[in-house]
Design a protein around this motif. Structure first.
Motif, PDB file in Angstrom:
ATOM      1  N   LEU A 190       0.856  -1.195   0.000  1.00 60.53           N
ATOM      2  CA  LEU A 190       0.000   0.000   0.000  1.00 60.53           C
ATOM      3  C   LEU A 190       0.882   1.231   0.000  1.00 60.53           C
ATOM      4  O   LEU A 190       1.882   1.285   0.732  1.00 60.53           O
ATOM      5  CB  LEU A 190      -0.878   0.023   1.257  1.00 60.53           C
ATOM      6  N   CYS A 191       0.522   2.219  -0.801  1.00 59.76           N
ATOM      7  CA  CYS A 191       1.307   3.452  -0.833  1.00 59.76           C
ATOM      8  C   CYS A 191       0.378   4.619  -1.119  1.00 59.76           C
ATOM      9  O   CYS A 191      -0.739   4.418  -1.574  1.00 59.76           O
ATOM     10  CB  CYS A 191       2.416   3.332  -1.877  1.00 59.76           C
TER      11      CYS A 191
ATOM     12  N   VAL B 139       0.326  -3.702  -5.963  1.00 58.42           N
ATOM     13  CA  VAL B 139       0.831  -2.441  -5.393  1.00 58.42           C
ATOM     14  C   VAL B 139      -0.320  -1.453  -5.542  1.00 58.42           C
ATOM     15  O   VAL B 139      -0.765  -1.205  -6.662  1.00 58.42           O
ATOM     16  CB  VAL B 139       2.067  -1.922  -6.164  1.00 58.42           C
ATOM     17  N   ALA B 140      -0.844  -0.933  -4.434  1.00 59.22           N
ATOM     18  CA  ALA B 140      -2.105  -0.204  -4.537  1.00 59.22           C
ATOM     19  C   ALA B 140      -2.149   1.077  -3.721  1.00 59.22           C
ATOM     20  O   ALA B 140      -1.540   1.170  -2.658  1.00 59.22           O
ATOM     21  CB  ALA B 140      -3.251  -1.108  -4.084  1.00 59.22           C
ATOM     22  N   THR B 141      -2.910   2.046  -4.232  1.00 58.48           N
ATOM     23  CA  THR B 141      -3.315   3.166  -3.386  1.00 58.48           C
ATOM     24  C   THR B 141      -4.619   2.714  -2.699  1.00 58.48           C
ATOM     25  O   THR B 141      -5.415   1.998  -3.302  1.00 58.48           O
ATOM     26  CB  THR B 141      -3.525   4.453  -4.217  1.00 58.48           C
TER      27      THR B 141
ATOM     28  N   ASP C 101       3.233   7.364   6.934  1.00 60.38           N
ATOM     29  CA  ASP C 101       2.912   8.703   7.469  1.00 60.38           C
ATOM     30  C   ASP C 101       2.182   9.551   6.431  1.00 60.38           C
ATOM     31  O   ASP C 101       1.233  10.262   6.743  1.00 60.38           O
ATOM     32  CB  ASP C 101       4.172   9.416   7.999  1.00 60.38           C
ATOM     33  N   GLU C 102       2.604   9.440   5.163  1.00 62.25           N
ATOM     34  CA  GLU C 102       1.929  10.183   4.099  1.00 62.25           C
ATOM     35  C   GLU C 102       0.496   9.677   3.913  1.00 62.25           C
ATOM     36  O   GLU C 102      -0.430  10.448   3.685  1.00 62.25           O
ATOM     37  CB  GLU C 102       2.675  10.034   2.771  1.00 62.25           C
ATOM     38  N   MET C 103       0.319   8.359   3.993  1.00 61.97           N
ATOM     39  CA  MET C 103      -1.036   7.814   3.815  1.00 61.97           C
ATOM     40  C   MET C 103      -1.963   8.348   4.899  1.00 61.97           C
ATOM     41  O   MET C 103      -3.110   8.680   4.640  1.00 61.97           O
ATOM     42  CB  MET C 103      -1.014   6.286   3.811  1.00 61.97           C
ATOM     43  N   LEU C 104      -1.445   8.431   6.130  1.00 60.88           N
ATOM     44  CA  LEU C 104      -2.277   8.952   7.219  1.00 60.88           C
ATOM     45  C   LEU C 104      -2.563  10.438   6.999  1.00 60.88           C
ATOM     46  O   LEU C 104      -3.687  10.896   7.148  1.00 60.88           O
ATOM     47  CB  LEU C 104      -1.603   8.732   8.576  1.00 60.88           C
TER      48      LEU C 104
ATOM     49  N   SER D 215      -9.592   3.822   5.285  1.00 59.48           N
ATOM     50  CA  SER D 215      -9.449   2.863   4.181  1.00 59.48           C
ATOM     51  C   SER D 215      -8.459   1.780   4.578  1.00 59.48           C
ATOM     52  O   SER D 215      -8.683   0.595   4.325  1.00 59.48           O
ATOM     53  CB  SER D 215      -8.930   3.545   2.925  1.00 59.48           C
ATOM     54  N   ILE D 216      -7.359   2.176   5.210  1.00 60.64           N
ATOM     55  CA  ILE D 216      -6.345   1.197   5.603  1.00 60.64           C
ATOM     56  C   ILE D 216      -6.949   0.219   6.618  1.00 60.64           C
ATOM     57  O   ILE D 216      -6.758  -1.001   6.512  1.00 60.64           O
ATOM     58  CB  ILE D 216      -5.099   1.903   6.178  1.00 60.64           C
TER      59      ILE D 216
END
Ligand code: AMP
Length: 293
Positions: free
Chosen positions: A77-78, A127-129, A156-159, A166-167
């Motif tokens: 996840l990214c 590999v997913a958003t 940290d960026e995802m948060l 979503s996560i």
């Protein structure tokens, strides 16, 4: 210092990375690779971009895939489409000599049908958003029940981008007996909470100094009145005639306004924000990459 071979990297992968010019492991790779090649080993790694973290998680993830089983076994996840494509591209290169291994980037702003078709044909690593993956999960077109390795890159960026829920929803669908690996540039209370909730006895690895920016970046802060902000910005641009940079703003509207004013004042500028289509954004990035703006 150990070699990649001594870290346990397989001959197929060794051949590919040698061709890419990776002679020796970088520190994060030396720490993470042997650990991840084992089972049940969760890791929180504090590492910046540029430290070699993609290979640190990518090589073990590839090596642990059973290619004969054409179902997703690893999920990365990214936060952004760009990072998603970059990671998928790197994994593709690392697995050049692993016969039949399929990596699929899954991200928003592109055809969901074609991603659904690829999933149907069978992939090993996704590999997913988070947003697009959730969408595919809701359409019941992606199977996560055989996932045994999860990597959260730039957590940290995802948060920061608001992907926490979503996560949570994604991780709830993945079997508990998995390896979970979390990469973050910074350690915040939120990262610490996520790792407590989702990782088991995680090993914490810090590469470089905690919570520090890249040391080749100088941070300068100018205090000006709001009404003088634009004039100050122009002064900075004029002081560095070769300036090649990115101005971050708080809102789409502000982004557009500043870009419009700069263009009017004769600077090679363009704007990039969420109200543009993917095609428009790609065109802007293209111009930026070749130095036309
Ligand atoms: P990353 O932090 O994953 O974005 O990697 C930063 C850069 O280092 C990328 O261009 C990688 O291709 C490169 N790289 C990663 N590992 C190695 C290595 N062991 N030797 C040389 N270059 C590497």
């Amino acid at each position: 210092m150990k070699t990649f071979e001594e870290l346990g990297v397989s001959p197929e992968i060794l051949k590919a990375i040698e061709e890419m010019g990776y002679a020796n492991p970088m520190p994060v790779q030396e720490e993470v690779i042997p650990y991840l090649l084992g089972e049940g080993n969760d890791v929180v790694a504090l590492a910046q971009t540029g430290t070699g973290k993609t290979a640190a998680f990518g090589l073990p993830v590839i090596q642990k895939i059973n290619v004969k089983n054409r179902t997703p076994q690893s999920l990365i996840l990214c936060p952004t489409r760009e990072l998603c494509l970059q990671i998928a591209g790197d994994l593709h290169d690392y697995s050049k000599y692993v016969d039949g291994l399929k990596v699929l980037p899954v991200y928003g702003g592109s055809s969901i049908e074609s991603q659904m078709r690829s999933l149907k044909n069978g992939v090993h690593i996704i590999v997913a958003t988070p947003g697009r993956l959730l969408d595919l999960m809701e359409r019941k077109t992606v199977k996560l029940d055989a996932i045994s390795n999860v990597v959260m890159d730039e957590a940290d960026e995802m948060l920061n981008m608001g992907f926490t829920e979503s996560i949570n929803a994604i991780l709830a669908e993945i079997p508990q007996d998995r390896n979970t690996l979390l990469f973050s540039a910074t350690m915040s209370p939120e990262i610490s909470r996520i790792s407590k909730n989702y990782l088991k006895n995680a090993k914490e690895i810090t590469i470089g100094t905690r919570n520090e920016g890249n040391n080749n970046v100088k941070h300068i802060c100018y205090m000006v009145h709001a009404k003088d902000k634009y004039a100050a910005l122009k002064r900075i641009a004029d002081y560095y005639p070769q300036i090649y940079g990115i101005i971050f703003c708080r809102t789409c509207k502000e982004t557009q306004e500043i870009a419009d004013k700069l263009i009017q004042d004769g600077y090679n500028t363009d704007s990039l924000h969420g109200e543009l289509s993917q095609q428009q954004r790609d065109a802007v990035m293209q111009k930026f990459h070749i130095g036309h703006i």
